[in-house]
Design a protein around this motif. Structure first.
Motif, PDB file in Angstrom:
ATOM      1  N   PHE A 102       0.855  -1.176   0.000  1.00 34.53           N
ATOM      2  CA  PHE A 102       0.000   0.000   0.000  1.00 34.53           C
ATOM      3  C   PHE A 102       0.895   1.231   0.000  1.00 34.53           C
ATOM      4  CE2 PHE A 102      -3.199  -2.994   1.282  1.00 34.53           C
ATOM      5  CZ  PHE A 102      -4.351  -2.478   0.715  1.00 34.53           C
ATOM      6  N   ARG A 103       0.507   2.210  -0.794  1.00 39.34           N
ATOM      7  CA  ARG A 103       1.259   3.458  -0.889  1.00 39.34           C
ATOM      8  C   ARG A 103       0.285   4.604  -1.062  1.00 39.34           C
ATOM      9  NH1 ARG A 103       0.713   5.339  -5.903  1.00 39.34           N
ATOM     10  NH2 ARG A 103       0.587   3.932  -7.675  1.00 39.34           N
ATOM     11  N   ASN A 104       0.779   5.822  -0.807  1.00 35.84           N
ATOM     12  CA  ASN A 104      -0.032   7.011  -1.053  1.00 35.84           C
ATOM     13  C   ASN A 104      -0.221   7.176  -2.555  1.00 35.84           C
ATOM     14  OD1 ASN A 104      -0.017   7.491   1.663  1.00 35.84           O
ATOM     15  ND2 ASN A 104       1.476   9.138   1.589  1.00 35.84           N
ATOM     16  N   LEU A 105      -1.347   7.766  -2.943  1.00 34.20           N
ATOM     17  CA  LEU A 105      -1.564   8.075  -4.349  1.00 34.20           C
ATOM     18  C   LEU A 105      -0.489   9.032  -4.837  1.00 34.20           C
ATOM     19  CD1 LEU A 105      -5.396   8.821  -4.592  1.00 34.20           C
ATOM     20  CD2 LEU A 105      -4.206   6.811  -5.431  1.00 34.20           C
ATOM     21  N   LYS A 106      -0.114   8.888  -6.082  1.00 33.53           N
ATOM     22  CA  LYS A 106       0.767   9.873  -6.701  1.00 33.53           C
ATOM     23  C   LYS A 106      -0.076  11.099  -7.012  1.00 33.53           C
ATOM     24  CE  LYS A 106       3.709   6.462  -8.905  1.00 33.53           C
ATOM     25  NZ  LYS A 106       4.135   5.875 -10.190  1.00 33.53           N
ATOM     26  N   SER A 107       0.578  12.225  -7.081  1.00 29.04           N
ATOM     27  CA  SER A 107      -0.115  13.467  -7.395  1.00 29.04           C
ATOM     28  C   SER A 107      -0.865  13.362  -8.719  1.00 29.04           C
ATOM     29  CB  SER A 107       0.890  14.623  -7.452  1.00 29.04           C
ATOM     30  OG  SER A 107       0.262  15.802  -7.837  1.00 29.04           O
ATOM     31  N   SER A 108      -0.248  12.719  -9.704  1.00 31.08           N
ATOM     32  CA  SER A 108      -0.887  12.592 -11.023  1.00 31.08           C
ATOM     33  C   SER A 108      -2.143  11.725 -10.955  1.00 31.08           C
ATOM     34  CB  SER A 108       0.096  12.013 -12.037  1.00 31.08           C
ATOM     35  OG  SER A 108       0.561  10.744 -11.622  1.00 31.08           O
ATOM     36  N   GLU A 109      -2.137  10.692 -10.103  1.00 36.86           N
ATOM     37  CA  GLU A 109      -3.314   9.834  -9.942  1.00 36.86           C
ATOM     38  C   GLU A 109      -4.448  10.619  -9.289  1.00 36.86           C
ATOM     39  OE1 GLU A 109      -1.027   5.559  -9.335  1.00 36.86           O
ATOM     40  OE2 GLU A 109      -1.316   6.879  -7.611  1.00 36.86           O
ATOM     41  N   TYR A 110      -4.109  11.386  -8.256  1.00 40.46           N
ATOM     42  CA  TYR A 110      -5.113  12.214  -7.581  1.00 40.46           C
ATOM     43  C   TYR A 110      -5.691  13.241  -8.552  1.00 40.46           C
ATOM     44  CZ  TYR A 110      -7.227  15.748  -4.653  1.00 40.46           C
ATOM     45  OH  TYR A 110      -8.110  16.653  -4.123  1.00 40.46           O
ATOM     46  N   THR A 111      -4.823  13.902  -9.297  1.00 39.37           N
ATOM     47  CA  THR A 111      -5.263  14.928 -10.248  1.00 39.37           C
ATOM     48  C   THR A 111      -6.169  14.332 -11.312  1.00 39.37           C
ATOM     49  OG1 THR A 111      -3.254  16.206  -9.892  1.00 39.37           O
ATOM     50  CG2 THR A 111      -4.479  16.670 -11.902  1.00 39.37           C
ATOM     51  N   GLN A 112      -5.803  13.155 -11.816  1.00 41.24           N
ATOM     52  CA  GLN A 112      -6.601  12.505 -12.855  1.00 41.24           C
ATOM     53  C   GLN A 112      -8.010  12.197 -12.353  1.00 41.24           C
ATOM     54  OE1 GLN A 112      -5.616  11.916 -16.067  1.00 41.24           O
ATOM     55  NE2 GLN A 112      -7.684  11.239 -16.465  1.00 41.24           N
ATOM     56  N   MET A 113      -8.102  11.673 -11.127  1.00 41.94           N
ATOM     57  CA  MET A 113      -9.415  11.302 -10.590  1.00 41.94           C
ATOM     58  C   MET A 113     -10.218  12.520 -10.131  1.00 41.94           C
ATOM     59  SD  MET A 113      -8.699   7.727  -8.598  1.00 41.94           S
ATOM     60  CE  MET A 113      -7.195   8.195  -7.775  1.00 41.94           C
ATOM     61  N   SER A 114      -9.563  13.434  -9.413  1.00 38.83           N
ATOM     62  CA  SER A 114     -10.293  14.600  -8.910  1.00 38.83           C
ATOM     63  C   SER A 114     -10.684  15.528 -10.047  1.00 38.83           C
ATOM     64  CB  SER A 114      -9.469  15.354  -7.869  1.00 38.83           C
ATOM     65  OG  SER A 114      -8.288  15.879  -8.448  1.00 38.83           O
ATOM     66  N   GLY A 115      -9.961  15.458 -11.144  1.00 40.79           N
ATOM     67  CA  GLY A 115     -10.271  16.286 -12.303  1.00 40.79           C
ATOM     68  C   GLY A 115     -11.578  15.926 -12.982  1.00 40.79           C
ATOM     69  N   ARG A 116     -12.182  14.815 -12.598  1.00 45.32           N
ATOM     70  CA  ARG A 116     -13.493  14.429 -13.141  1.00 45.32           C
ATOM     71  C   ARG A 116     -14.607  15.221 -12.497  1.00 45.32           C
ATOM     72  NH1 ARG A 116     -12.522  13.208 -17.596  1.00 45.32           N
ATOM     73  NH2 ARG A 116     -10.343  13.337 -17.210  1.00 45.32           N
ATOM     74  N   ALA A 117     -14.322  15.893 -11.383  1.00 44.74           N
ATOM     75  CA  ALA A 117     -15.363  16.626 -10.652  1.00 44.74           C
ATOM     76  C   ALA A 117     -15.709  17.918 -11.376  1.00 44.74           C
ATOM     77  CB  ALA A 117     -14.896  16.929  -9.234  1.00 44.74           C
ATOM     78  N   GLY A 118     -16.957  18.061 -11.698  1.00 46.84           N
ATOM     79  CA  GLY A 118     -17.427  19.252 -12.385  1.00 46.84           C
ATOM     80  C   GLY A 118     -17.597  18.985 -13.862  1.00 46.84           C
ATOM     81  N   ARG A 119     -18.836  19.046 -14.309  1.00 48.69           N
ATOM     82  CA  ARG A 119     -19.142  18.757 -15.714  1.00 48.69           C
ATOM     83  C   ARG A 119     -19.094  20.051 -16.518  1.00 48.69           C
ATOM     84  NH1 ARG A 119     -24.772  16.415 -14.692  1.00 48.69           N
ATOM     85  NH2 ARG A 119     -24.709  18.284 -13.452  1.00 48.69           N
TER      86      ARG A 119
END
Length: 156
Positions: free
Chosen positions: A56-73
């Protein structure tokens, strides 16, 4: 619906239903957010750690950005919401770890594209695609061209 455990045809059906607004809640991994336009009103993280197959590891910044970037249509929502839901105090990250994930520039990308004789030969045979156009559109070449003005300044 959990998108990650589905067969490819079922994933496509889920993506169509989700984009049409017929699926209201979708549990997904970061691969759902890769390369598809599937925005949501809200993205909820049930934690910022993941199993990478070994540990188990912390998310990479790019993984967080990719997923959180889906918020807001785009065109529908004025803003998107990102919620971090932590089940217990043991899953809380230290503030510097959270800052590293959320407020980081991301990892440096390096092009893996290699132009081989086989690729050139196939491009020449196709007659529809120019070898030089392919090179100009490659990530590595784009980076070199972008850096060129700065390199010229250093030489002057």
């Amino acid at each position: 619906v959990h998108h990650g455990d589905l067969l490819p045809i079922a994933k496509e059906i889920v993506e169509i239903l989700f984009s049409d607004g017929l699926i209201k809640v979708l549990f997904a991994t970061e691969t759902f957010a890769m390369g598809v336009n599937m925005p949501a009103k809200t993205v909820v993280f049930c934690g910022l750690r993941k199993n990478d197959g070994r540990d188990f590891r912390n998310l990479k910044s790019s993984e967080y950005t990719q997923m959180s970037g889906r918020a807001g249509r785009r065109g529908l929502d004025e803003k998107g919401n990102v919620v971090l839901f932590v089940k217990n105090e043991y899953e809380l990250l230290k503030s510097f770890e959270l800052k590293e994930i959320v407020d980081h520039k991301g990892e440096e990308l390096e092009s893996k594209f290699r132009l081989t004789y086989g690729i050139i030969f196939n491009l020449i045979l196709s007659k529809e695609i120019n070898v030089m156009d392919v090179m100009k559109r490659s990530f590595g070449e784009n980076r070199k061209l972008t850096a060129l003005p700065e390199q010229k300044k250093k030489m002057d």
